[in-house]
Design a protein around this motif. Structure first.
Motif, PDB file in Angstrom:
ATOM      1  N   MET A 131       0.754  -0.868   0.203  1.00 41.53           N
ATOM      2  CA  MET A 131       0.226  -0.219  -0.097  1.00 41.53           C
ATOM      3  C   MET A 131       0.725   1.534  -0.040  1.00 41.53           C
ATOM      4  N   TYR A 132       1.637   1.131   0.782  1.00 44.58           N
ATOM      5  CA  TYR A 132       3.094   2.288   0.992  1.00 44.58           C
ATOM      6  C   TYR A 132       3.677   2.643  -0.405  1.00 44.58           C
ATOM      7  N   ARG A 135       0.843   4.164  -2.958  1.00 43.92           N
ATOM      8  CA  ARG A 135       1.092   5.511  -2.606  1.00 43.92           C
ATOM      9  C   ARG A 135       1.574   6.409  -3.494  1.00 43.92           C
ATOM     10  N   GLU A 138       0.864   6.171  -7.235  1.00 43.86           N
ATOM     11  CA  GLU A 138       0.396   6.380  -7.695  1.00 43.86           C
ATOM     12  C   GLU A 138       0.367   8.682  -8.069  1.00 43.86           C
ATOM     13  N   LYS A 139       1.516   8.534  -7.655  1.00 42.55           N
ATOM     14  CA  LYS A 139       1.698   9.674  -7.845  1.00 42.55           C
ATOM     15  C   LYS A 139       2.430   9.910  -9.254  1.00 42.55           C
ATOM     16  N   ASP A 142      -0.513   9.729 -11.520  1.00 41.78           N
ATOM     17  CA  ASP A 142      -1.161  10.955 -11.836  1.00 41.78           C
ATOM     18  C   ASP A 142      -0.530  12.038 -12.589  1.00 41.78           C
ATOM     19  N   LEU A 143       1.001  11.711 -12.947  1.00 43.31           N
ATOM     20  CA  LEU A 143       1.675  12.442 -13.693  1.00 43.31           C
ATOM     21  C   LEU A 143       1.723  12.207 -15.010  1.00 43.31           C
ATOM     22  N   GLU A 145      -0.997  10.649 -15.857  1.00 46.89           N
ATOM     23  CA  GLU A 145      -2.395  10.599 -16.807  1.00 46.89           C
ATOM     24  C   GLU A 145      -2.236  12.245 -17.254  1.00 46.89           C
ATOM     25  N   ARG A 151      -3.794   5.978 -17.440  1.00 50.00           N
ATOM     26  CA  ARG A 151      -3.025   5.645 -16.176  1.00 50.00           C
ATOM     27  C   ARG A 151      -2.563   4.265 -15.809  1.00 50.00           C
TER      28      ARG A 151
ATOM     29  N   ILE B  26      -4.885   7.886   2.129  1.00 51.19           N
ATOM     30  CA  ILE B  26      -4.639   8.894   0.761  1.00 51.19           C
ATOM     31  C   ILE B  26      -6.147   8.466  -0.085  1.00 51.19           C
ATOM     32  N   SER B  38      -7.497  14.760 -15.592  1.00 49.79           N
ATOM     33  CA  SER B  38      -5.960  15.312 -16.356  1.00 49.79           C
ATOM     34  C   SER B  38      -7.447  15.759 -17.393  1.00 49.79           C
ATOM     35  N   GLN B 153      -5.699  19.782 -12.866  1.00 46.74           N
ATOM     36  CA  GLN B 153      -5.821  18.002 -11.975  1.00 46.74           C
ATOM     37  C   GLN B 153      -5.242  18.313 -11.093  1.00 46.74           C
ATOM     38  N   LEU B 155      -3.472  16.176  -8.064  1.00 46.64           N
ATOM     39  CA  LEU B 155      -1.973  15.851  -7.893  1.00 46.64           C
ATOM     40  C   LEU B 155      -1.865  15.341  -6.558  1.00 46.64           C
ATOM     41  N   LEU B 156      -2.085  13.927  -6.526  1.00 50.78           N
ATOM     42  CA  LEU B 156      -1.525  13.820  -5.053  1.00 50.78           C
ATOM     43  C   LEU B 156       0.324  14.192  -5.027  1.00 50.78           C
ATOM     44  N   VAL B 157       1.034  14.250  -5.029  1.00 48.11           N
ATOM     45  CA  VAL B 157       2.013  14.490  -4.845  1.00 48.11           C
ATOM     46  C   VAL B 157       2.085  16.358  -4.670  1.00 48.11           C
TER      47      VAL B 157
ATOM     48  N   GLN C  52      -2.175   1.132   6.681  1.00 52.13           N
ATOM     49  CA  GLN C  52      -2.445   0.387   5.537  1.00 52.13           C
ATOM     50  C   GLN C  52      -2.089   1.984   5.407  1.00 52.13           C
ATOM     51  N   ILE C  53      -2.744   2.850   5.173  1.00 52.65           N
ATOM     52  CA  ILE C  53      -3.364   4.406   5.173  1.00 52.65           C
ATOM     53  C   ILE C  53      -4.027   4.669   4.145  1.00 52.65           C
TER      54      ILE C  53
END
Lengths: 368, 164, 367, 146
Positions: A131-132, A135, A138-139, A142-143, A145, A151, B26, B38, B153, B155-157, C52-53
């Motif tokens: 899961m970590y 995460r 996922e970042k 996003d980019l 995408e 994705r 998250i 996006s 968009q 963004l998670l970042v 696990q967030i």
């Protein structure tokens, strides 16, 4: 007194939680000990080679997204377009080269995150590391995408460049990711790198000696973990990889732990490459003018790159028409499986899944 | 092997997970919370602008699936009239090559992604369904001039992930 | 312990009459077990999710508290599938056999001063005896399913049972030496200071043994989902599967109740009613378990056996000698000054002992 | 940078060690006979200075008249590469010697070529279909398959 036991055959897969898709292994077991292993392929065979013969060169790009390693689509795109460019002798603008490298390295981080996460999951760490790592991935997704619109199946590279220039908010976000990422890798290290159970499960397990690794055409982190310092980005630099400073992490023992460490280290190196590529990114065109129905000259080419899982090669034969006469994909995870039996025999059932996880196969690429 | 074996690594790992308890989840609670996609999102259908379309069938040629069916006839002023424009979005893989190849800016990717149907044949979109409408807004895929008017968009970042 | 007005001892046949006592407690235990299983499932799912967030199940009811209920209803309506060529009777019986020991354990656990279903003189012996029965259920399930994964799990279960019982029992003996009684109520009553302070090593060994017994991660070898799919309950569905699930968490509850009774002072505690204290401690122990589950990878079977036989068993013996020596020197109760000494000694022993042994074998030579 | 060795020079190097076997050389493609493939491959692997220890890629191309079996070899030690090719006539039972005993990496690739193109590799210990199932009719990557 020696207790005679009867070996029994266990079909692990194609439906099994940790065979990473529809891989099947016929294990011959003596109690818990694996006596023999025979991999069975083909449950995900989609005949990429045959389909490609009826598609134009441009139309094969979306095919490489999904018929191959679907966790590293950008690398597949890159490998394919590099092969076609080599075949048709096309010059690529500078900016496009940098964008390609940025994408390929982001893809490598993302793919290694998945690889390490799933390996730890196979080891029984109940989804937490996974899961970590999801995460962080996922970042990156996003980019991806942001630049390509999807994705997973990016379809971003084009023959002669990339399909679109990156949007203006891409670079700040990527810079931020590059700054954060080393910190997160440290966190993963703290989470499990010194964990006694992980060490006991992975040190010395599934050893692949260096000579066998080379002889059995292993590539990528599996080869490097065996102590062979071979990285196509350095050994046979494609695109513009000769402009970046990075190290090639290698292991010593060639066991599961070394493969795990090599992947973690490669992520750090990829971050380094990303930093340099962002700093050097020039302006200019993102795509050369290439005819839509490209007709490369008669000939053949073998183009290869260092994909996250190893050497991804495209063997293209052109007969001068708009579709390739023959296209063959050298899938790294397919060939990394060659030595699976040697790694697994003598270990327990529990180690089989860990060793398989450390090889990090993607069935899309194995069966193609 | 010079590694500690008495549980220090286990303790460190457990502290690490404990630290994560106090971090924000998250996950996005999907149907209630929507993220901004996006600007270039390749949704699952095409948006067609009939006014601009000349019926040149470049998109149909570009489609790797052979999925776009265009039938044209010669109109009065010697231009093509598009009689049939049919896309089976059940077979479309949203690669965007048709949009990229369109020379007249008549074809866009859509921003829609919730297009589940109960029957496969309902996924076949004829001329009326493919047409641009209020429900079908084009995305900026390969049409960068559309980007300016779209929301950024999430963004998670940047930590913008909780949706609305 | 500070004075607590709830602490009045109850008569052995509370609320009066032999049959009333049995009836009330039987209903209470079954009800409490089922409720606690629900709470545990909910806590574990939400808790692991937080590690696990992610938020965890939060749709069903406020904060998702109805999720276990919804799961239970869903699972009960599923089709009951018995594999072809399965041993029908055993296949049917196995979940029952796996489940009822968890209830039997709770028969001797005191929920209040003197309030247990039966306050056996040999309570702890009874617990040890009864709790291993559930392994039988696992073996039955594994054998009768006609599935190779289940068979492997069953055989692992046997090996595991033999291994974890010894260190567990030895660490319990440390407690018995301190109290001089086998009755759980007596053990609690004599804990003016919870025994975890006098028996830190014993507590750790017992906790690990308990996690092995309840096959919680990192010792969940019999249902290691990444290796042998779901282990012994691969071929189970519907009610039977639910019963195994129930058994697992009921066992977790029973085990946590025993460990809080033995080491954490059971129902003792200030201000709050004893039952609440017991449940709080139970939840605390369970929280440690799912914390470990969320963090740690699974051990391999040979490493696990090596760990229990070479690591825990000698340590438990040393711990027993240590305790016996302390009790010999201070027969009238141990002085509080021993607490730091105990902890230091435990840490020292762990570090030294772990350096001396080698867990598990490596590669087996195969011809 | 991996140097693609010039096939002509390699052929000259090999010539001293091969008796009665000729190998043609294109620009960087070394053509060998089907019969002498194994001995050439063995030399390529062992000859000092060449030492092709890594089999990158093994595939075959259906040219209607013949099958062209392609070996992409490279050396991790010297960082050079070579393309080795052999022609294999006949559509019913084309056969080339297996290089499995030289490069273990040829194992699955030869099985794949056998599966999809129907080229038999004599000497392969376990030549079965790999991607398709046993009993599949025909070899789909041949150009005349459908």
């Amino acid at each position: 007194m020696v207790l005679r036991t009867e070996p029994f055959i266990l079909n692990m897969g194609p439906q099994h939680p940790s065979t990473h898709g529809v891989f099947r292994m016929r294990l011959t077991l003596d109690g818990e000990v694996v006596v023999d292993l025979e991999p069975v392929f083909g449950y995900l065979h989609r005949s990429m080679d045959k389909i490609s013969e009826t598609r134009t060169y441009q139309q094969i790009i979306p095919l490489t997204d999904r018929c191959l390693d679907y966790l590293a689509s950008m690398s597949n795109n890159l490998s394919y377009v590099l092969a076609v460019e080599k075949l048709a002798d096309i010059k690529v603008p500078e900016r496009a080269e940098y964008l390609r490298v940025i994408m390929a390295e982001m893809m490598r981080i993302s793919s290694h995150l998945m690889a390490v996460g799933f390996m730890l999951n196979d080891m029984g760490a109940f989804f937490t590391p996974l899961m970590y790592m999801f995460r962080e991935r996922e970042k990156l997704l996003d980019l991806f995408e942001m630049v390509s619109g999807q994705r997973l199946n990016y379809n971003y590279m084009r023959i002669g460049g990339v399909s679109q220039d990156v949007p203006e908010e891409f670079l700040p976000a990527l810079k931020r990711f590059v700054q954060e990422m080393p910190h997160f890798i440290d966190e993963y290290d703290q989470l499990l790198a010194e964990n006694e159970i992980l060490l006991a499960r992975s040190k010395g397990v599934g050893v692949l000696p260096a000579d066998l690794a080379v002889n059995s055409s292993a590539s990528g982190p599996v080869l490097r973990a065996s102590g062979v310092k071979w990285d196509i980005r350095r050994g046979d630099p494609y695109s513009i990889y000769d402009r970046f400073a990075f190290d090639i992490p290698t292991g010593t023992a060639g066991d599961v732990y070394d493969r795990y460490r090599v992947r973690i280290q490669e992520m750090r190196e990829s971050v380094r490459i990303l930093e340099q590529a962002i700093a050097q990114l020039p302006g200019g065109l993102h795509r050369a003018r290439v005819p839509y129905l490209l007709r490369p000259p008669v000939g053949e080419v073998y183009g290869r790159i260092e994909a996250p899982r190893g050497e991804l090669g495209f063997y293209l034969v052109s007969d001068g028409s708009i579709a390739p006469y023959r296209l063959h994909v050298r899938g790294p995870s397919f060939l990394n499986l060659t030595a699976l039996r040697d790694m697994v025999v003598g270990w327990k059932v529990a180690d089989v899944v860990v060793i398989l996880g450390s090889i990090d196969i993607v069935m899309g690429e194995v069966d193609r | 092997m010079p590694f500690n074996r008495y549980g220090a690594g286990i303790a460190r790992g457990m502290l690490m997970t404990l630290k994560h308890v106090f971090r924000q989840p998250i996950t996005t609670q999907y149907p209630e919370w929507r993220l901004n996609n996006s600007k270039r999102i390749r949704g699952f259908e095409l948006v067609w602008v009939p006014v601009k379309c000349t019926g040149c069938t470049t998109c149909a040629k570009a489609c790797p699936q052979g999925n776009i069916e265009i039938v044209t006839s010669r109109g009065e002023d010697n231009s093509y009239a598009v009689d049939k424009f049919e896309v089976d979005i059940g077979r479309c893989k949203s690669c965007g090559l048709c949009v990229e190849s369109c020379p007249f800016e008549a074809l866009f990717m859509s921003r829609n992604y919730e297009l589940a149907q109960y029957q496969r044949r309902k996924l076949v979109q004829g001329k009326e369904e493919v047409r641009m409408s209020d429900k079908k807004q084009p995305s900026a895929y390969c049409k960068p001039w559309l980007e300016a008017s779209m929301p950024a968009q999430s963004l998670l970042v940047n930590g913008e992930r909780r949706g609305r | 312990m500070p004075w607590n007005w709830f602490d009045r001892p109850l008569p052995a046949d509370w609320p009066g009459g032999y049959w009333w006592h049995l009836l009330v407690f039987a209903v209470f235990i079954v009800g409490l077990t089922l409720t606690m299983v629900m709470i545990f499932i909910y806590l574990e799912r939400r808790g692991v999710a937080r590690f696990q967030i992610r938020p965890g199940p939060n749709r069903c009811g406020p904060f998702g508290i109805m999720q276990p209920m919804a799961d239970a209803i869903k699972v009960l309506f599923k089709e009951d599938i018995v594999p072809d060529k399965a041993d029908g009777v055993l296949h049917w019986l196995a979940p029952v056999v796996a489940f009822f020991p968890a209830l039997l354990i709770l028969a001797v656990v005191p929920f209040h001063n003197g309030a247990a279903l039966v306050d056996l003189d040999i309570g702890i012996l009874y617990v040890i005896a009864v709790s291993s029965i559930s392994t039988l259920g696992v073996v039955m399930a594994g054998w009768s399913s006609n599935n190779k994964y289940s068979l492997i799990a069953a055989i692992r279960a046997i090996a595991q049972t033999v291994s974890y019982e010894l260190p567990m029992v030895l660490s319990i003996i440390g407690v018995i030496v301190l109290t001089g009684s086998l009755s759980l109520n007596d053990i609690v009553a004599r804990q003016s200071v919870p025994f975890i302070f006098f028996q830190p090593l014993g507590f750790l060994i017992f906790l690990i043994g308990l996690m092995a017994e309840m096959n919680r991660s990192p010792f969940d070898l019999m249902e290691a989902e990444s290796e042998i799919v779901a282990g012994f309950h691969t071929e189970y569905s519907s009610m039977k599967q639910a019963l195994f699930y129930l058994a697992e968490y009921a066992h977790a509850f029973g085990g946590a109740a025993i460990i809080s009774t033995l080491f954490l002072g059971g129902w003792k505690g200030p201000i709050l009613p004893p039952l609440v204290w017991l449940l709080l401690k139970t939840v605390l122990v369970f929280a440690i378990m799912f914390w470990a589950r969320a963090t740690l990878p699974r051990v391999r079977i040979d490493q696990f056996m090596g760990f229990l036989w070479k690591g825990l068993l000698p340590l438990a013996l040393i711990n027993l000698f240590f305790t016996a020596a302390e009790v010999l020197v201070w027969p009238d109760g141990l002085p509080l000054a021993l607490i730091p000494i105990n902890f230091v000694a435990a840490g020292f022993l762990i570090v030294v002992w772990s350096g001396l042994i080698k867990f598990g074998g490596g590669r087996v030579a195969v011809q | 940078m991996t140097t693609a060795l010039e096939a002509r020079k390699v052929a000259q190097q090999l010539a001293g060690h091969l008796h009665g076997i000729s190998c043609e050389a294109d620009k960087n493609i070394l053509w060998v006979d089907r019969e002498s493939l194994f001995s050439v491959a063995q030399l390529l692997k062992t000859l000092p200075g060449l030492e092709f220890d890594y089999l990158n890629n093994l595939t075959a191309v259906d040219r209607f008249d013949y099958f062209e079996v392609v070996y992409h070899l490279s050396s991790v030690k010297h960082n050079h590469s070579l393309v080795l090719k052999t022609k294999c006539f006949g559509r019913d039972n084309p056969s080339v010697p297996s290089v499995f005993s030289l490069w273990r990496g040829a194992d699955y690739q030869e099985r794949e070529v056998y599966d999809l193109l129907g080229v038999t590799f004599s000497g392969h210990p376990n030549l079965k279909r790999i991607l398709l199932w046993d009993g599949f009719d025909g070899h789909p990557l041949r150009r005349d398959y459908l």
